[in-house]
Motif scaffolding. Structure first.
Motif, PDB file in Angstrom:
ATOM      1  N   PRO A 144       0.817  -1.222   0.000  1.00 34.91           N
ATOM      2  CA  PRO A 144       0.000   0.000   0.000  1.00 34.91           C
ATOM      3  C   PRO A 144       0.845   1.264   0.000  1.00 34.91           C
ATOM      4  CG  PRO A 144      -0.738  -1.508   1.696  1.00 34.91           C
ATOM      5  CD  PRO A 144       0.501  -2.097   1.143  1.00 34.91           C
ATOM      6  N   TYR A 145       1.954   1.240   0.722  1.00 28.47           N
ATOM      7  CA  TYR A 145       2.725   2.481   0.831  1.00 28.47           C
ATOM      8  C   TYR A 145       3.236   2.932  -0.525  1.00 28.47           C
ATOM      9  CZ  TYR A 145       6.627   5.520   1.864  1.00 28.47           C
ATOM     10  OH  TYR A 145       7.497   6.570   1.866  1.00 28.47           O
ATOM     11  N   TYR A 146       3.846   1.989  -1.275  1.00 30.69           N
ATOM     12  CA  TYR A 146       4.368   2.378  -2.576  1.00 30.69           C
ATOM     13  C   TYR A 146       3.262   2.805  -3.513  1.00 30.69           C
ATOM     14  CZ  TYR A 146       8.686   0.208  -1.026  1.00 30.69           C
ATOM     15  OH  TYR A 146       9.806  -0.117  -0.331  1.00 30.69           O
TER      16      TYR A 146
ATOM     17  N   GLU B 192       0.496   4.175  -2.696  1.00 35.60           N
ATOM     18  CA  GLU B 192       0.054   5.519  -2.326  1.00 35.60           C
ATOM     19  C   GLU B 192       0.984   6.573  -2.885  1.00 35.60           C
ATOM     20  OE1 GLU B 192      -2.940   5.041   1.156  1.00 35.60           O
ATOM     21  OE2 GLU B 192      -1.745   6.834   0.833  1.00 35.60           O
TER      22      GLU B 192
END
Lengths: 336, 412, 397
Positions: free
Chosen positions: A29-31, A33
């Motif tokens: 999810p972080y990447y 985002e």
């Protein structure tokens, strides 16, 4: 012919790469985002470079339109309970009207005056949204419902990617069309263009409306994905980032600007804190100072942007060669 | 060239090896860059790192060292949510503690609720955060209403009738102003005017002139809902223009007045009243003194409440993990609910949760909320006084000089 | 909430409707008769807004010379008076209507700050008049001036903050000169494509760089100089509130302003600068090097605004973000006064100061008045840009 094939190959490669990236990143999810936000900035940057670089209209109100779109949609969803789709449609309508109004007002303003006027409008809007907090939630943040229920990070990624590709395609097509040529003519010498019969009023207002709508649409969509919006996004800082990305990427070409935005956004994220040889460097706020320096140096020594040479080599040089070849052919035909 | 390559490889291997030791990771969140309040974030990070160090000196948790992974939320809700996501999915933290800004806290609470990871808020005051009723959300900072109730009760006890509230147009300021207005109205006190200011403003003369033109002058002018240097500017101008504190008007400052730099920034700031969350020095235990000393060595100033709360938050988490015997989130949450431990701010427990459901008449923000943060009301009565010597006016159980209020020009 | 009948009358027979009509109508009439158009538009707008067709019809037939300042001042004053009367009618309980003392206090306060605004703006206007570019980094130089003074005063100890002002000015002048020489001169030498775009982006980018570098160096913690100019927080003269420290800063502004005027009109360099601003070609023929003049103008502009910052740091606390706000104020001041006009900058500064003070003080909703403070100046600014972009005195210095 060969040039055309190379062009197509490059475009396909880039699109495929971006399309398959989520899987390469393992759905983290972080990447996703970071990339989603990068695509958002890319849409804003490319549309701004179209307005400022191509048409020569240095409007500093771009983020204000994005915020206008986001708040229109958010307020409608909150007070009338409509679904985000209608909110986004309303955002488009509102930004069209405002873009039209501002475009008309700006007709007589040139260069720095236009910049100043749009700064003023942007600040006025921001302060109003901030102060009328009973209505807009001000700095507490206005909550927006998700684009569709059950949206995942991968979904968000693709939504913004598709938006970016569509907008880039549109801008690129417009830039190559008569519309783009007239805009460039207006930018170079407005009086001369008018004398040659270009309806400067129509084109200037149209480009304003177009880019404002793009900004508003992007703003509405992105903030539905994020879920909350504050007046902070309309601060001059955010506009400065867009400008920096556009200059670093390439002001003349929306595609170069978009690349600049994506790369810079990723860079900003990674430069937060990184580890070289086990030494952890936390740049914190110095990232922005580094960007400022990059902006100033790029502008001084590579005014057309860092990505521009690539675009130029791939897309414009073949066209130029073609034009030159055609001209040679014509001359030979005449000589007989 | 070959030697350089070898060296690089060696360094790489060593760093990989160093990171191979298993730790229990706790995520820390706070603002380390603008537009967040960087002062707060830096202080909280320091406290958390100190706590982690102390926990590890005491043998770690479940036999493993504790590791803090701190993420900068920049004071923006979307960054906060992104950071929380990263901490949970990439860094695999077992819990998250911290945060300074309520709007960010709300976004983070949603993310933690989605993943089922417990989050312990150490400073975000907005009632809404614990009002969510999420199993994952806990808070040891006071809810904004709790502080406002203290103010309202004190004002009623002093006999105040007319109040002017100045607030900043942020989530914190707006929330506090609205709660205070309501609470004061319930106690029969009239809020004559409220003035909103943008955070970062420096010139308040328009507002202050309006207040000066009020006839009769108000009983209280409160700048408590304005934070940081904005409040210093405001308080300084209040004094310069002769509005408060005066014998006719009580002047209320923001809680940053506790810092010694208050006297530099607000010359003539004697007799200001302000609130402090946290125990008065007389009631400090050895843990409080330990944290205060370490903080003072580093920052050369006394620790604000959120520093102590951040420190305690890490310990509470460590204690809960230890009691749960596992890092499984559900077990951890259950263990958190049963917390009963004495740390720098006194005894911690969570009154209401799934172990003790909220009754109808108790406000919703009491869910998973520490019910006992000390909300003191303090007043300076000598110039350049340190807050330990200042008079504690409220609550009565902590009162030091036997008075509810010191009229400017007098001594208690 | 019944709307007062006077207001309805005004909106029908005068007001914004007739202002728009008047501007267009008179502009067209004068254009057709071969007379100057811009003044006609301006006076038509003001006169139509103040008097409606009663004004427009006679002027249509008589076509007097509207370039005379009496027309502009007269219609402007009439409109302002009318707006005030309307305000008083609609808001009888507003402090500004009932309490004259309050209004005077606000105006006095606005004037004291206005002198500093004027000082900030005059640097920008000077740069524009000589180089033809708007310095988008002007506010950041103001911010730097404040910080230099702060660090100087902190290291020297217990001296009057007035000493920090020349030190700060020196620093910002040198920095400004260097920047101009390194980054703007290529533009003047023709080595840059699309120079106007370059000027905007380069100054803007430099401002961005300055702001974030300063943020990195000094940190986000606000700084405050605590020694006051005079040890007198306030004076009450005849019930009027005077804040002496602000007035000292204001006086510094006035003194520097007068020094600038002396410089421009009595020294060789000043006259050379004015020459270049009037006609670059002619000046260079006369032997003045326009490139050096460009650098000089930029240095002087940043000198003045740096001093303005240093003058204000004992009064307000400072964060790197003050630069952006200051920039906006500078633009307002210079556009109001007329880009390129020094006396215009003075008037513009004072007007801005008073507009902000009265706007924030009289806004019907007192809770929002202060928050909207910047907006009033910005609205005036936007209106000026639309109606009369050359400002009050829009001729070169």
């Amino acid at each position: 012919m060969k040039g055309r094939a190379v062009q197509l190959a490059v475009i396909m490669f880039v699109v495929l790469f971006l399309g398959l990236l989520p899987f390469a990143l393992g759905g983290q999810p972080y990447y996703l985002e970071v990339m989603t936000s990068a695509f958002f900035y890319a849409v804003l940057t490319s549309s701004w470079s179209f307005l400022a670089g191509l048409a020569g209209q240095f409007s500093f109100g771009h983020m204000a339109f994005a915020g206008l779109g986001a708040y229109t949609s958010g307020l409608l969803c909150r007070y009338l309970g409509v679904s985000p789709l209608y909110g986004i449609l309303a955002a488009i309508v509102v930004t069209t009207l405002f873009g039209f109004g501002v475009g008309i007002l700006c007709l007589r303003l040139r260069g720095a005056y236009l910049a100043l006027f749009t700064i003023a409008l942007s600040e006025i809007l921001r302060i109003i949204v901030l102060t009328e907090h009973q209505f807009t939630e001000g700095n507490r943040g206005l909550l927006l419902p998700p684009l569709y229920s059950g949206i995942t990070h991968v979904g968000q990624y693709y939504v913004t990617l598709v938006l970016l590709l569509v907008i880039l395609g549109l801008l690129w097509w417009l830039a190559r069309s008569r519309f783009g040529i007239f805009l460039r003519a207006i930018r170079e010498d407005e009086e001369a263009a008018a004398a040659l019969g270009v309806n400067t009023v129509r084109y200037k207002v149209s480009v304003f409306v177009l880019t404002s709508v793009i900004a508003g649409l992007a703003g509405a969509i992105f903030y539905h994905l994020v879920g909350i919006v504050t007046p902070e996004i309309m601060q001059l800082l955010q506009m400065s980032l867009i400008i920096a990305f556009a200059v670093i990427g390439g002001l003349e070409s929306p595609i170069a600007a978009a690349f600049g935005a994506i790369l810079c956004r990723i860079l900003l994220e990674t430069l937060r804190g990184f580890t070289i040889f086990g030494v952890h460097i936390e740049l914190g706020v110095w990232r922005y100072a580094v960007f400022g320096l990059l902006l100033v140096l790029t502008l001084r020594f590579a005014q057309n942007g860092l990505f521009y040479p690539i675009i130029d080599y791939l897309f414009m040089r073949p066209a130029r060669r073609e034009a030159v070849a055609k001209r040679k052919q014509e001359v030979e035909d005449v000589r007989g | 060239m070959r030697r350089l390559l070898n060296l690089a490889l060696l360094v790489l291997l060593v760093s990989l090896a160093a990171s191979a030791e298993e730790t229990i990771k706790i995520g820390g969140i706070g603002p380390l860059s603008a537009p967040g309040t960087v002062v707060g974030g830096i202080a909280m990070k320091f406290a958390m790192e100190l706590a982690v160090q102390d926990v590890n000196n005491w043998g770690g948790v479940l036999g493993k060292p504790l590791e803090l992974v701190f993420a900068d939320t920049e004071g923006l809700p979307e960054r906060g949510a992104a950071m929380a996501e990263r901490l949970i999915t990439k860094d695999k933290v077992v819990a998250i503690v911290g945060e300074y800004h309520s709007s960010v806290g709300l976004a983070v609470a949603e993310v933690c609720h989605k993943y089922g990871i417990p989050v312990l808020f150490a400073e975000t005051w907005a009632d809404a955060i614990t009002e969510t009723g999420y199993m994952e959300v806990f808070r040891i900072a006071p809810a904004s209403s709790m502080v406002s109730i203290a103010w309202a009760d004190w004002m009623k006890a002093v006999g105040v009738k007319r109040v002017v509230l100045i607030y900043e147009t942020t989530d914190y300021g707006i929330g506090r102003m609205e709660t205070e207005k309501q609470l004061l109205a319930e106690r029969g006190i009239e809020v004559v005017a409220t003035f909103g200011v943008e955070i970062g403003s420096t010139d308040f003369t328009p507002i202050l002139m309006r207040i000066k033109a009020m006839d009769p002058p108000p009983d209280v002018v409160s700048a408590a809902s304005v934070t940081g240097e904005t409040s210093y500017n405001l308080e300084r101008q209040m004094v310069e223009m002769g509005i408060a504190p005066t014998p006719q008007t009580i002047g209320i400052a923001n809680q940053v007045a506790i810092q010694p730099e208050f006297w530099e920034s607000v010359p003539g700031g004697n007799y200001f009243v302000f609130n402090q969350v946290g125990l008065p020095p007389a009631k400090w235990n050895f843990i409080t003194r330990h944290v205060a000393r370490a903080y003072y060595e580093h920052f050369h100033t006394k620790p604000p409440s959120y520093v102590l709360e951040s420190y305690d938050a890490v310990w509470i988490m460590a204690d809960a993990i230890e009691r749960a015997g596992t890092t499984d989130p559900k077990a951890l949450i259950e263990a958190l609910e049963r917390t009963d431990i004495v740390l720098s701010q006194g005894r911690y427990w969570f009154e209401y949760g799934s172990h003790n459901p909220l009754p109808e008449d108790v406000p919703k923000f009491m869910w998973h909320q520490w019910p006992n943060p000390a909300t003191l009301i303090i007043q300076y009565f000598e110039p350049n006084q340190s807050w330990e010597e200042a008079a504690v006016l409220w609550p009565p159980s902590y009162q030091t000089h036997g008075v509810l209020y010191i009229v400017p020009g007098t001594k208690p | 909430m019944g709307v007062h009948p006077f207001v309805i009358c005004w909106l029908i027979f005068a007001g914004p409707l007739w202002a728009a009509i008047g501007a267009g109508w008179l502009s067209r009439v004068y254009h057709r008769k071969g007379l100057e158009r811009a003044s006609a538009r301006f006076v038509g707008g003001l006169g139509g807004g103040a008097f409606g067709p009663v004004f427009l019809v006679p002027v249509h037939f008589l076509t007097p010379d509207l370039r005379k300042w009496q027309w502009k001042a007269g219609t402007g004053a009439a409109l302002v008076l009318e707006l005030f009367l309307l305000f008083a009618l609609l808001q009888p309980q507003n402090l500004c209507v009932t309490n004259a003392n309050y209004v005077v206090n606000q105006i006095l306060n606005g004037l004291s700050i206005g002198f500093i605004y004027a000082l900030m703006g005059v640097g920008l206007t000077l740069i524009y008049s000589v180089q033809g570019i708007v310095n988008f980094a002007h506010g950041q130089f103001y911010m730097l001036g404040g910080y230099i003074s702060y660090y100087f005063l902190n290291s020297v100890g217990d001296v009057n903050p007035l000493l920090g002002i020349p030190i700060a000015g020196l620093f910002t002048a040198i920095l400004g000169g260097l920047f101009e020489r390194l980054f703007l001169r290529p533009m003047h030498l023709g080595r840059v494509e699309r120079p106007s775009e370059y000027a905007i982006l380069m100054t803007f980018g430099f401002g961005f760089l300055l702001e974030y570098t300063t943020l990195g160096v000094v940190g986000p913690f606000p700084k405050m100089v605590t020694q006051p100019y005079v040890n007198l927080p306030r004076l009450e003269i005849f019930h009027f509130l005077i804040l002496p420290n602000r007035w000292v800063a204001g006086c510094v502004g006035v003194v520097l302003f007068l020094a600038l005027i002396y410089f421009l009109y009595r020294t060789w360099w000043g006259k050379a600068l004015r020459a270049v601003s009037m006609n670059k070609m002619a000046a260079s023929i006369a032997g003045i090097n326009p490139l050096s003049m460009n650098t000089a103008a930029f240095s002087i502009g940043t000198l003045l605004v740096g001093m303005a910052g240093a003058a204000l740091i004992p009064i307000f606390s400072w964060v790197p973000g003050v630069g952006a706000k200051a920039s906006t104020r500078c633009y307002v001041v210079t556009v109001l006064g007329g880009l390129g006009s020094v006396p215009g900058a003075l008037l513009g500064g004072l007007i801005l100061g008073v507009v902000e003070a009265l706007g924030a003080g009289c806004y019907p909703d007192p809770t929002k008045g202060a928050a909207y403070r910047d907006v009033f100046g910005l609205i005036v600014f936007a209106l000026v840009l639309l109606l009369k972009p050359t400002g009050l005195f829009g001729r070169k210095v």
